[in-house]
Design a protein around this motif. Structure first.
Motif, PDB file in Angstrom:
ATOM      1  N   VAL A 166      -7.630   5.027   9.078  1.00 23.08           N
ATOM      2  CA  VAL A 166      -8.121   6.202   8.582  1.00 23.08           C
ATOM      3  C   VAL A 166      -8.070   7.566   8.345  1.00 23.08           C
ATOM      4  O   VAL A 166      -8.351   8.461   7.053  1.00 23.08           O
ATOM      5  N   SER A 210      -5.849   7.574   6.010  1.00 22.67           N
ATOM      6  CA  SER A 210      -5.377   7.673   4.890  1.00 22.67           C
ATOM      7  C   SER A 210      -6.491   7.416   4.482  1.00 22.67           C
ATOM      8  O   SER A 210      -6.350   7.157   2.993  1.00 22.67           O
ATOM      9  N   GLY A 211      -7.003   6.547   4.738  1.00 19.56           N
ATOM     10  CA  GLY A 211      -8.013   6.570   3.895  1.00 19.56           C
ATOM     11  C   GLY A 211      -8.166   5.051   2.942  1.00 19.56           C
ATOM     12  O   GLY A 211      -8.815   4.703   2.259  1.00 19.56           O
ATOM     13  N   VAL A 212      -7.646   4.328   3.278  1.00 24.55           N
ATOM     14  CA  VAL A 212      -6.953   3.055   3.259  1.00 24.55           C
ATOM     15  C   VAL A 212      -7.425   1.623   3.555  1.00 24.55           C
ATOM     16  O   VAL A 212      -7.315   2.222   5.218  1.00 24.55           O
ATOM     17  N   ALA A 213      -8.483   0.668   3.462  1.00 24.50           N
ATOM     18  CA  ALA A 213      -8.564  -0.276   4.640  1.00 24.50           C
ATOM     19  C   ALA A 213      -7.001  -1.227   5.519  1.00 24.50           C
ATOM     20  O   ALA A 213      -6.525  -0.999   4.428  1.00 24.50           O
ATOM     21  N   LEU A 231       2.715   7.396   6.203  1.00 27.38           N
ATOM     22  CA  LEU A 231       1.178   8.408   5.775  1.00 27.38           C
ATOM     23  C   LEU A 231       1.563   9.117   4.240  1.00 27.38           C
ATOM     24  O   LEU A 231       0.840   8.367   3.404  1.00 27.38           O
ATOM     25  N   ARG A 232       2.798   9.444   4.128  1.00 27.66           N
ATOM     26  CA  ARG A 232       3.043   9.826   2.832  1.00 27.66           C
ATOM     27  C   ARG A 232       3.627   9.326   1.725  1.00 27.66           C
ATOM     28  O   ARG A 232       3.163   9.195   0.568  1.00 27.66           O
ATOM     29  N   SER A 288      -0.389   7.730   0.872  1.00 23.79           N
ATOM     30  CA  SER A 288      -0.120   8.915  -0.752  1.00 23.79           C
ATOM     31  C   SER A 288      -0.218   8.428  -1.479  1.00 23.79           C
ATOM     32  O   SER A 288      -0.550   9.126  -2.814  1.00 23.79           O
ATOM     33  N   PHE A 289       1.158   8.746  -1.545  1.00 24.46           N
ATOM     34  CA  PHE A 289       2.141   8.563  -2.683  1.00 24.46           C
ATOM     35  C   PHE A 289       1.363   7.186  -3.739  1.00 24.46           C
ATOM     36  O   PHE A 289       1.076   6.900  -4.844  1.00 24.46           O
ATOM     37  N   ARG A 294      -1.558   5.805  -3.261  1.00 24.04           N
ATOM     38  CA  ARG A 294      -3.130   5.718  -3.973  1.00 24.04           C
ATOM     39  C   ARG A 294      -2.752   6.962  -5.496  1.00 24.04           C
ATOM     40  O   ARG A 294      -3.205   7.176  -6.101  1.00 24.04           O
ATOM     41  N   ILE A 295      -1.804   8.165  -5.015  1.00 24.85           N
ATOM     42  CA  ILE A 295      -1.732   9.459  -6.264  1.00 24.85           C
ATOM     43  C   ILE A 295      -1.727   8.174  -7.265  1.00 24.85           C
ATOM     44  O   ILE A 295      -1.399   8.678  -8.436  1.00 24.85           O
ATOM     45  N   GLN A 329      -2.208   5.724  -7.690  1.00 21.04           N
ATOM     46  CA  GLN A 329      -2.139   4.108  -8.539  1.00 21.04           C
ATOM     47  C   GLN A 329      -3.584   4.895  -9.608  1.00 21.04           C
ATOM     48  O   GLN A 329      -3.547   4.493 -10.323  1.00 21.04           O
ATOM     49  N   GLN A 330      -3.189   6.300  -9.169  1.00 21.47           N
ATOM     50  CA  GLN A 330      -4.544   7.593 -10.142  1.00 21.47           C
ATOM     51  C   GLN A 330      -4.034   7.033 -11.524  1.00 21.47           C
ATOM     52  O   GLN A 330      -4.869   7.691 -12.593  1.00 21.47           O
ATOM     53  N   TRP A 380      11.841  13.454  -1.623  1.00 23.02           N
ATOM     54  CA  TRP A 380      10.193  12.907  -2.269  1.00 23.02           C
ATOM     55  C   TRP A 380      10.206  13.957  -3.770  1.00 23.02           C
ATOM     56  O   TRP A 380       9.497  13.551  -4.923  1.00 23.02           O
TER      57      TRP A 380
END
Lengths: 145, 145
Positions: free
Chosen positions: A13, A15-18, A48-49, A52-53, A55-56, A58-59, A85
């Motif tokens: 929830v 992270s927005g990742v399944a 969580l971090r 996040s990293f 997904r970024i 992956q963009q 980081w």
DNA sequence: CCTTGAGTTGAAGTGCACTTTAACTTGCAA
DNA sequence: TTGCAAGTTAAAGTGCACTTCAACTCAAGG
């Protein structure tokens, strides 16, 4: 509340990742999880971090394998701090700069190039097969052996 | 020489796209080919421009299906002229602008955001799940039903 | 205690963008 | 005319990033 660890559902929830993707990431070694007595995953908030990293990155068209390599630069024994980081983000910044550059050139050339009728590849700067990031469309690619 | 039509091998060399990929594109309706008496493909030189367009669009993370839709805007009966291509490129320019914008924001936020420790998605402009182009990593995606 | 939602696994399935294979046919140059 | 590179097809295979499934267990509230 401010709990120390998150269940897979909570991490999903936040992270927005399944959840299935998070399990997949764990299998590939991109994130880590502890376990409860009953074998359920408990994620440190620091994960969580990492998500996040991921997904970024992956963009930017980076594969999970390459992301894993990058994340391996983080310290294994302790929770990564700001400096860790920041160091990692530096390499991503370089990638971002390159990608922005490529797209900007693409944009500037596009109208011009199509307008003049030269849009036939090879001749144009639009086609840049040697750029590591250029060929990253939505589908798997690995065209030249 | 300056021949009117190209064999699949010639088109492959000139476009930098493998023959198998070109056949695949034809099956999907992205490019067209005539046939010789012996059933071999002969490509109009104008198809080179289509292939070029396809590869450029792929760099933007557009799926072949979406590219097909875009190419459908080209006239069916005659060879597309400069105005046709210019019209088509306009929509791509918008996509490019958006993508460059996203990446620029990403770049500007990255160091900042990681430095301040807020890199926990949701809170950050880095995470932008609603952007059509954002989620286009190297692998297939279609996460939310 | 019991139910129920959330979690667990391995294995199989999915979608995209191709590539590879096998068996065969064409086109062109010598 | 013959030889061979280059073309043809349908069908199967590949790699990535996941998701789905089935069968099961766990954790927490009533």
């Amino acid at each position: 509340m401010r709990q120390e660890s998150l269940t897979i559902g909570e991490l999903a929830v936040r992270s927005g990742v399944a959840p299935s993707a998070l399990r997949y990431y764990e299998r590939l070694g991109l994130i880590r999880a502890g376990r409860t007595g009953g074998n359920q995953r408990r994620f440190d908030r620091a994960e969580l971090r990492r998500v996040s990293f991921i997904r970024i990155a992956q963009q930017l068209g980076v594969s999970l394998e390459d992301i894993r390599s990058a994340l391996d630069a983080l310290p294994d024994s302790r929770t990564p701090n700001k400096a860790d980081w920041a160091r990692l983000s530096a390499s991503w910044r370089r990638r971002l700069d390159e990608k922005i550059d490529l797209l900007t050139r693409l944009r500037d050339d596009l109208t011009n190039c199509i307008g003049c009728g030269c849009l036939s590849l090879r001749s144009c700067s639009l086609y840049n097969p040697d750029d590591e990031l250029a060929g990253q469309g939505p589908g798997p690619r690995r065209m030249l052996p």
